[in-house]
Write an enzyme that holds these catalytic residues in place. Structure first.
Site, PDB file in Angstrom:
ATOM      1  N   HIS A   1      -3.014   2.185  -4.369  1.00 59.40           N
ATOM      2  CA  HIS A   1      -4.168   1.353  -4.711  1.00 59.40           C
ATOM      3  C   HIS A   1      -5.291   2.187  -5.316  1.00 59.40           C
ATOM      4  O   HIS A   1      -5.654   3.225  -4.783  1.00 59.40           O
ATOM      5  CB  HIS A   1      -4.667   0.621  -3.471  1.00 59.40           C
ATOM      6  CG  HIS A   1      -5.497  -0.547  -3.820  1.00 59.40           C
ATOM      7  ND1 HIS A   1      -6.845  -0.439  -4.069  1.00 59.40           N
ATOM      8  CD2 HIS A   1      -5.181  -1.839  -4.040  1.00 59.40           C
ATOM      9  CE1 HIS A   1      -7.314  -1.627  -4.394  1.00 59.40           C
ATOM     10  NE2 HIS A   1      -6.322  -2.493  -4.386  1.00 59.40           N
ATOM     11  N   PRO A   2      -5.840   1.700  -6.422  1.00 64.54           N
ATOM     12  CA  PRO A   2      -6.806   2.538  -7.155  1.00 64.54           C
ATOM     13  C   PRO A   2      -8.235   2.558  -6.636  1.00 64.54           C
ATOM     14  O   PRO A   2      -9.049   3.302  -7.162  1.00 64.54           O
ATOM     15  CB  PRO A   2      -6.790   1.918  -8.559  1.00 64.54           C
ATOM     16  CG  PRO A   2      -6.424   0.510  -8.346  1.00 64.54           C
ATOM     17  CD  PRO A   2      -5.513   0.455  -7.153  1.00 64.54           C
ATOM     18  N   CYS A   3      -8.563   1.748  -5.629  1.00 66.62           N
ATOM     19  CA  CYS A   3     -10.002   1.625  -5.356  1.00 66.62           C
ATOM     20  C   CYS A   3     -10.642   2.912  -4.865  1.00 66.62           C
ATOM     21  O   CYS A   3     -11.832   3.103  -5.001  1.00 66.62           O
ATOM     22  CB  CYS A   3     -10.305   0.460  -4.415  1.00 66.62           C
ATOM     23  SG  CYS A   3      -9.631   0.628  -2.774  1.00 66.62           S
ATOM     24  N   GLY A   4      -9.840   3.815  -4.319  1.00 62.81           N
ATOM     25  CA  GLY A   4     -10.452   5.047  -3.839  1.00 62.81           C
ATOM     26  C   GLY A   4     -10.381   6.202  -4.814  1.00 62.81           C
ATOM     27  O   GLY A   4     -10.991   7.245  -4.599  1.00 62.81           O
TER      28      GLY A   4
END
Lengths: 367, 212
Positions: free
Chosen positions: B162-165
């Site tokens: 997941h890219p959010c971090g």
């Protein structure tokens, strides 16, 4: 006045619904006669799996034994459950079908096509994820969403789940400080007529921005022309639809940023100038790369790269592509409408503007 | 986002990578090749032998392992397709795609695993294939977690980090160097990104990339 009209638009969006006629798939009917279809009013801003508690009672006596893995299809096309119901309807039904006839399955989940959806939590997670993404686009970080209290998260999801309580939704989502979208042109235009209440609203939101707007585009490119919607070719595969998840960036050009401008920006290969899309791999970069590795030319799939620079201006694609249909929340807005108005008033609870487009593209000619 | 350089370097490092250039509409009309809107990078058919997982990360067994290029000064490309898996465990194949996210403005890794007969792997099996310390990274870090999402171009469910971090840990990486990630040249950024992400999935970054 301004405030009231905005509230009205939001109400319309929130209350929008699609009448569904849901049939149990033939292979799962174990009784005679087969159960009649379920008639359900589905909120536009909701999601199909959330309707299962309403739908299941109609069919539970007819089902074969086993564990339920619910999914829906329209004319054989498995429906992506994380796309809001209203968007699916606008996209898949060129000529709006009322009621919309869908088939429900309780077995045989097509796991090779659809990501898994076990229950309401899967949908909630997907919604929160979209909200995070919208927050990231808006603020540059997801902090507001990630720091929501359990109680707020619960209340937010409850209000969205079946388009329940708009007030409750507004109360919680305002804490996320999305603010409203504005470009300086529209603001200047409105400032003279803005009532003090509206100005206060702007100040309270604090984050009037002329930055990026979360948009999800669903584009169906058709090669055959059609005049009536009912003659539109149907499609049997999601491969025919391009899903473009790309924020629209308002460009200040001294004039109002319209829907048409946004479409040019989001689909430059159809409508815009060749040079306008940012983030492209530029021609010179590809050429340089190929000079280093002439043998790699064959690895670049689907394309034929020309070593000498060619005149791409001679391409006529952008002149003959045409928007046949553009729908947002079931409405077909004019291309001149200010884009920020659309974003502020027609967005879904995930803070994305979902746009369905049918584009007529010219026949591909092989060289 | 320019994946062209990463592609070039991966190839030099012995990886069989393909750069797929993709227009947003799902077709690339001939003659319009250079009007590329987006592209993504594929590493297809990476073979991860089972049962020798601990050895995989060990340089000494570079000759046996399939996805590691030789680091000992030589530059021999290794042909992934022909090496035969010697352990009695069943071989797993992986495809890795690197796609650019317009929303998060970072590269995102999509991957899927499958058996030799094409049967897809579930997340539990995949986690067993990951390097030993990677599962630690995944469970302990709030920044990297694997989810199952639809591949943005291929319309199928794939696994993704997941890219959010991403932005946050990339900033950490550059904390001592450039004041802002924005000031880093794109090529360098993507290599740094890959050096972190590669560790999670067990792909070593060729030293060559770091030197260049």
């Amino acid at each position: 006045m301004e405030r009231d009209s905005k509230k009205e638009a939001r109400n319309y969006v929130w209350e929008g619904a699609i009448p569904l006629q849901i049939h149990l798939h033939q292979s799962e009917v174990t009784t005679l006669p087969s159960p009649p279809p379920a008639l359900i009013l589905a909120p536009r801003i909701g999601y199909l799996p959330l309707l299962v508690p309403q739908v299941k009672p109609f069919f539970s006596s007819a089902l074969p034994p086993g564990v339920d893995t619910v999914w829906f299809d329209y004319k054989g096309l498995p429906l992506k459950w994380y796309i809001p119901t209203g968007v699916l309807f606008d996209l898949l039904c060129a000529e709006p079908e009322r009621p919309w006839n869908l088939t429900v399955h309780f077995r045989g989940y097509p796991a090779n096509i659809l990501t898994p959806c076990e229950n309401e939590d899967s949908v909630k997670w997907s919604y929160i994820n979209s909200l995070k993404e919208a927050a990231y686009i808006f603020h540059g970080n997801c902090k507001n969403v990630m720091n929501m209290s359990q109680a707020d998260q619960f209340e937010l999801w409850q209000s969205v789940m079946n388009a329940g309580n708009l007030e409750s939704y507004l109360r919680v989502s305002s804490k996320l400080k999305f603010g409203i979208f504005g470009d300086t042109f529209s603001l200047r235009l409105n400032s003279s007529s803005v009532k003090s209440r509206e100005r206060a609203e702007l100040d309270a939101a604090g984050t009037v921005t002329s930055g990026r707007i979360p948009v999800r585009l669903y584009v169906w490119s058709i090669q055959e022309d059609f005049d009536n919607l009912e003659d539109a070719p149907s499609f049997d595969s999601w491969d025919k639809i391009s899903y473009i998840n790309r924020p629209a960036e308002i460009r200040e050009e001294g004039k109002c940023f319209s829907l048409g401008d946004a479409m040019k920006m989001l689909l430059p290969e159809i409508f815009g100038d060749k040079a306008s899309a940012s983030g492209d791999i530029s021609k010179t970069e590809v050429e340089d790369y190929l000079k280093l590795n002439p043998e790699e030319a064959s690895n670049i799939e689907g394309t034929k790269v020309m070593a000498e620079s060619k005149d791409v201006e001679s391409c006529n694609l952008s002149k003959s592509a045409e928007i046949k249909l553009l729908r947002i929340q079931g409405i077909e807005p004019k291309l001149e409408i200010p884009f920020t108005w659309l974003a502020n008033n027609l967005m879904n609870p995930d803070h994305f503007l979902h746009i369905c487009v049918y584009v007529k593209v010219p026949e591909l000619t092989t060289i | 986002m320019n994946f062209v350089l990463l592609h070039y370097l991966l190839l030099k490092g012995g990886r069989d990578a393909t750069l797929l250039l993709f227009s947003g509409l799902g077709f690339v009309p001939r003659g319009l090749v250079l009007q590329l809107v987006e592209g993504y990078l594929c590493l297809q058919n990476i073979l991860i032998p089972r049962g020798t997982q601990d050895n995989c990360c060990d340089e000494a067994s570079a000759n046996n392992s399939k996805e590691e290029p030789c680091f000992d000064g030589e530059d021999d490309p290794i042909d992934n397709a022909t090496l035969v898996q010697s352990s009695d465990g069943e071989a797993h194949y992986y495809d890795f795609h690197i796609v650019y996210s317009n929303s998060y403005r970072v590269p995102v890794l999509y991957f899927r695993g499958y058996c030799i007969d094409g049967q897809p792997l579930v997340l539990d099996d995949i986690e067993k294939d990951l390097p030993a310390n990677s599962s630690k990274i995944l469970t302990e870090s709030k920044w990297t977690f694997i989810t199952q999402e639809e591949h943005p171009y291929l319309n199928r469910p794939w696994y993704t980090l997941h890219p959010c971090g991403t932005c946050e840990w990339m900033k950490l990486l550059y904390a001592n160097k450039a004041p802002m990630v924005k000031g880093v040249p794109v090529d360098q950024y993507i290599i740094s990104w890959f050096s972190v992400v590669g560790q999670v999935i067990g792909l070593r970054t060729p030293l060559e990339m770091m030197r260049s």
